[in-house]
Each structure stands twice: as C-alpha cells, then as structure tokens.
Scaffold this motif. Sequence first.
Motif: not given
Ligand SMILES: O=P(O)(O)OC[C@H]1O[C@H](OP(=O)(O)OP(=O)(O)O)[C@H](O)[C@@H]1O
Length: 178
Positions: A63-65, A86, A101-103, A125-133
């Motif tokens: 979730e969500a993207r 979530k 998360l990054e934020y 998922d759509d985006v990989l940032a820190t990898g925590g998700t």
């Molecule tokens: O690699 P990470 O640092 O964990 O970040 C990546 C995650 O952050 C964003 O989701 P977000 O939690 O903002 O939620 P959303 O998709 O519900 O907007 C994105 O869609 C990933 O799921």
Amino acid sequence: MPHTVDVADALREAIRVVPDFPQPGVRFQDLAPVFARPDLVRRLAEAFDETFHGTYERIMAVEARGFVLGTALSALADRPLVLARKKGKLPGPVHRAEYVLEYGTATLEMQRDAVRPGDRLLVVDDVLATGGTLAAAAELVAAGGAHVAGFAVASTIAGLGGTESLAPAKVYSVLPAG
Ligand SMILES: O=P(O)(O)OC[C@H]1O[C@H](OP(=O)(O)OP(=O)(O)O)[C@H](O)[C@@H]1O
Ligand SMILES: Nc1ncnc2[nH]cnc12
C-alpha cells in the motif's frame, strides 16, 4: 535495443520529481503521470514478469502506490495478489511488521490466510528508498511461512542504500539508483 531499456527511458521522462515533499530535503518521485499511462503501466508489469518469470506463485503489493503495479502484474501474469496494508485496515488475524521510512514510521499488515507455507512471492512497489518498507513486507512473507522470490520496483532513490539493505535477495528496479 532491449524492451526494458525503452521502458526505462519512458519511465524517466514520465516521473515527476517534486523537491521538498512531503518534507524539506526529500526529492519526491511522483508516479501519478506514470499511472495515468496504461501503456507504461503495462510495460512495467511486463518488465517485472520477464525478470522473474517462473520464479513466483503470488504477488505481494505494498500500500498504496504498490497496489497499482502489483494489480497490473497480477492481471498480466495471472497470479494471485496479496495485499500488504498499513496498520488497522485489514479484518481478521494479521501478521504485522513495523518499519522506518525516509519521512516517518509505519506498520504493515498482511492477513494470515493470504499466503500458503512454501509459496514464493514477488514483492512489488513503486519506489525503493531506504528499503524499510520492502524489508517489512519480507517479514510478513516470512511470518506466513512463505518465501520472497525477489523485489520489483519502478524506481530506486539513489544514496539511501535500499538495494544493499535487501541483499542477498534479488532486487529489480526498472530505473536503477544513480
Ligand atoms: O524504501 P522506503 O524508505 O521504505 O520507502 C519506499 C516507500 O515509501 C513510499 O510509500 P509511502 O509509505 O510514502 O506510502 P504510500 O504508497 O501509501 O504513499 C513508496 O511507495 C514505498 O512504499
Ligand atoms: N523520495 C521518494 N519519492 C517517492 N516515494 C518515496 N518513498 C520514500 N522516499 C520517496
């Protein structure tokens, strides 16, 4: 030129980078213009399946993207979709994993009957940032007695160590960090 290179070029052009959202210092990758293009969503799903074909029985979407790309892949590959949601959204017994998360911080949940022991899941998922998700998603997979076949994302944010944090699992990003 391979099909996936074309997808990467199209994706790079379509993603909108928003500085200082949702907080100062974050360069937010907004995939709304990508999701508005069915052709591009389909090609992303094709790239995911080409990369992991034959190695997964189910798809976990975050979730969500992640739901957007996970659903597209599920329909394309004819594989069941498992939702990582979530906290507090899913009825019944759930597995739960907390992450940073990054934020901010968050909790992901998966219904306990969503996977079968031994299943191989491709986590999308759509985006990989820190990898925590994605690490939290992998915890849910493991809690269900299933295995992570790999991780597939559209884009990776550079400099946050996400890909390395998920090693040795295979991580495929149509747009790699850099
Ligand atoms: O690699 P990470 O640092 O964990 O970040 C990546 C995650 O952050 C964003 O989701 P977000 O939690 O903002 O939620 P959303 O998709 O519900 O907007 C994105 O869609 C990933 O799921
Ligand atoms: N910079 C970013 N852009 C989009 N999604 C994100 N998730 C975590 N960091 C992100």
